[in-house]
Design a protein around this motif. Sequence first.
Motif, PDB file in Angstrom:
ATOM      1  N   THR A   1      -4.479  15.588  -0.181  1.00  0.00           N
ATOM      2  CA  THR A   1      -4.892  15.332   1.205  1.00  0.00           C
ATOM      3  C   THR A   1      -5.090  13.845   1.440  1.00  0.00           C
ATOM      4  OG1 THR A   1      -5.941  17.493   1.367  1.00  0.00           O
ATOM      5  CG2 THR A   1      -6.679  15.810   2.929  1.00  0.00           C
ATOM      6  N   ARG A   2      -5.823  13.190   0.536  1.00  0.00           N
ATOM      7  CA  ARG A   2      -6.056  11.744   0.684  1.00  0.00           C
ATOM      8  C   ARG A   2      -4.743  10.984   0.742  1.00  0.00           C
ATOM      9  NH1 ARG A   2      -9.468  12.337  -3.953  1.00  0.00           N
ATOM     10  NH2 ARG A   2     -11.401  13.117  -3.101  1.00  0.00           N
ATOM     11  N   LEU A   3      -3.877  11.281  -0.207  1.00  0.00           N
ATOM     12  CA  LEU A   3      -2.623  10.533  -0.290  1.00  0.00           C
ATOM     13  C   LEU A   3      -1.717  10.801   0.914  1.00  0.00           C
ATOM     14  CD1 LEU A   3      -1.948  10.837  -4.109  1.00  0.00           C
ATOM     15  CD2 LEU A   3      -2.795   8.836  -2.847  1.00  0.00           C
ATOM     16  N   MET A   4      -1.665  12.030   1.387  1.00  0.00           N
ATOM     17  CA  MET A   4      -0.833  12.331   2.555  1.00  0.00           C
ATOM     18  C   MET A   4      -1.374  11.649   3.813  1.00  0.00           C
ATOM     19  SD  MET A   4       1.781  13.867   1.426  1.00  0.00           S
ATOM     20  CE  MET A   4       1.586  12.952  -0.088  1.00  0.00           C
ATOM     21  N   HIS A   5      -2.690  11.587   3.952  1.00  0.00           N
ATOM     22  CA  HIS A   5      -3.268  10.866   5.093  1.00  0.00           C
ATOM     23  C   HIS A   5      -2.937   9.377   5.015  1.00  0.00           C
ATOM     24  CE1 HIS A   5      -5.299  14.045   7.143  1.00  0.00           C
ATOM     25  NE2 HIS A   5      -6.132  14.320   6.163  1.00  0.00           N
ATOM     26  N   VAL A   6      -3.052   8.810   3.834  1.00  0.00           N
ATOM     27  CA  VAL A   6      -2.739   7.385   3.652  1.00  0.00           C
ATOM     28  C   VAL A   6      -1.273   7.131   3.962  1.00  0.00           C
ATOM     29  CG1 VAL A   6      -2.470   5.574   1.902  1.00  0.00           C
ATOM     30  CG2 VAL A   6      -4.610   6.855   2.042  1.00  0.00           C
TER      31      VAL A   6
ATOM     32  N   VAL B   1       3.781   5.977  -5.448  1.00  0.00           N
ATOM     33  CA  VAL B   1       3.742   6.056  -6.912  1.00  0.00           C
ATOM     34  C   VAL B   1       2.599   6.965  -7.353  1.00  0.00           C
ATOM     35  CG1 VAL B   1       3.269   4.723  -9.021  1.00  0.00           C
ATOM     36  CG2 VAL B   1       4.902   3.853  -7.325  1.00  0.00           C
ATOM     37  N   LEU B   2       1.430   6.778  -6.730  1.00  0.00           N
ATOM     38  CA  LEU B   2       0.276   7.610  -7.072  1.00  0.00           C
ATOM     39  C   LEU B   2       0.525   9.075  -6.721  1.00  0.00           C
ATOM     40  CD1 LEU B   2      -2.548   7.640  -8.249  1.00  0.00           C
ATOM     41  CD2 LEU B   2      -3.424   7.009  -5.993  1.00  0.00           C
ATOM     42  N   ALA B   3       1.170   9.340  -5.597  1.00  0.00           N
ATOM     43  CA  ALA B   3       1.493  10.713  -5.209  1.00  0.00           C
ATOM     44  C   ALA B   3       2.432  11.352  -6.227  1.00  0.00           C
ATOM     45  CB  ALA B   3       2.108  10.745  -3.809  1.00  0.00           C
TER      46      ALA B   3
ATOM     47  N   LEU C   1       0.829  -1.210   0.000  1.00  0.00           N
ATOM     48  CA  LEU C   1       0.000   0.000   0.000  1.00  0.00           C
ATOM     49  C   LEU C   1       0.863   1.259   0.000  1.00  0.00           C
ATOM     50  CD1 LEU C   1      -2.748  -1.139   2.512  1.00  0.00           C
ATOM     51  CD2 LEU C   1      -3.065  -0.696   0.059  1.00  0.00           C
ATOM     52  N   TYR C   2       1.967   1.214   0.744  1.00  0.00           N
ATOM     53  CA  TYR C   2       2.872   2.368   0.807  1.00  0.00           C
ATOM     54  C   TYR C   2       3.473   2.649  -0.576  1.00  0.00           C
ATOM     55  CZ  TYR C   2       6.714   5.387   2.197  1.00  0.00           C
ATOM     56  OH  TYR C   2       7.587   6.436   2.298  1.00  0.00           O
ATOM     57  N   THR C   3       3.917   1.605  -1.255  1.00  0.00           N
ATOM     58  CA  THR C   3       4.484   1.762  -2.590  1.00  0.00           C
ATOM     59  C   THR C   3       3.432   2.324  -3.546  1.00  0.00           C
ATOM     60  OG1 THR C   3       6.052  -0.035  -2.234  1.00  0.00           O
ATOM     61  CG2 THR C   3       5.560   0.537  -4.529  1.00  0.00           C
ATOM     62  N   GLU C   4       2.221   1.777  -3.469  1.00  0.00           N
ATOM     63  CA  GLU C   4       1.132   2.273  -4.318  1.00  0.00           C
ATOM     64  C   GLU C   4       0.852   3.748  -4.043  1.00  0.00           C
ATOM     65  OE1 GLU C   4      -3.613   1.414  -5.187  1.00  0.00           O
ATOM     66  OE2 GLU C   4      -2.495   0.002  -3.926  1.00  0.00           O
TER      67      GLU C   4
ATOM     68  N   LEU D   1      -6.657   9.744 -11.920  1.00  0.00           N
ATOM     69  CA  LEU D   1      -5.881   9.996 -10.699  1.00  0.00           C
ATOM     70  C   LEU D   1      -6.792  10.258  -9.494  1.00  0.00           C
ATOM     71  CD1 LEU D   1      -3.078  12.250 -12.207  1.00  0.00           C
ATOM     72  CD2 LEU D   1      -2.761   9.980 -11.190  1.00  0.00           C
ATOM     73  N   ILE D   2      -7.837  11.013  -9.703  1.00  0.00           N
ATOM     74  CA  ILE D   2      -8.776  11.330  -8.619  1.00  0.00           C
ATOM     75  C   ILE D   2      -9.422  10.050  -8.102  1.00  0.00           C
ATOM     76  CG2 ILE D   2     -10.973  12.459  -8.086  1.00  0.00           C
ATOM     77  CD1 ILE D   2     -10.006  14.712 -10.116  1.00  0.00           C
TER      78      ILE D   2
END
Length: 149
Positions: free
Chosen positions: A57-62, A22-24, A16-19, A110-111
């Motif tokens: 915001t979503r990605l930073m929280h994750v 990469v998405l970020a 999940l961290y890698t995903e 992306l969204i």
Amino acid sequence: MHAPQYQITPKLIDGLYTEAMVLADEARSYFDSDRAREISPADVAVAFSCESLKVTTRLMHVIAWLLNQKAIRAGEIHASDIMRELDELGYAPATDDWMVQRMPEEARTLIMASEDLYYRVQRISSHIYAEQENTPMPHRMIERLRQNF
């Protein structure tokens, strides 16, 4: 002994961290590009800017939640040393689906990917804490020991 119904493994956290990373990187690259600056009409351009902030915001929280989980499992932070509020996945506002449908395909992709990842991690977080609250303290301690060895 009470066996947990849901387990988060280091492999799952790492995946999940890698995903998320990469998405970020993909989101940063796209939202900072010239293609993103050419969006019109004005209401879609404003919504685009808002959605880019929501993705971030979503990605930073994750990412923060996953790093916290890594630290707990590595023994750098003891779960008992942190307040539950700090260990939960942070709030991220929902996407405005009507406006997103008016955006370029790459932006929509992306969204939606950021929402999908956020909601998957949110389900994992919810299962972990629901399970912890329903498990008697001695069983939680034994399970914590078992996960660390």
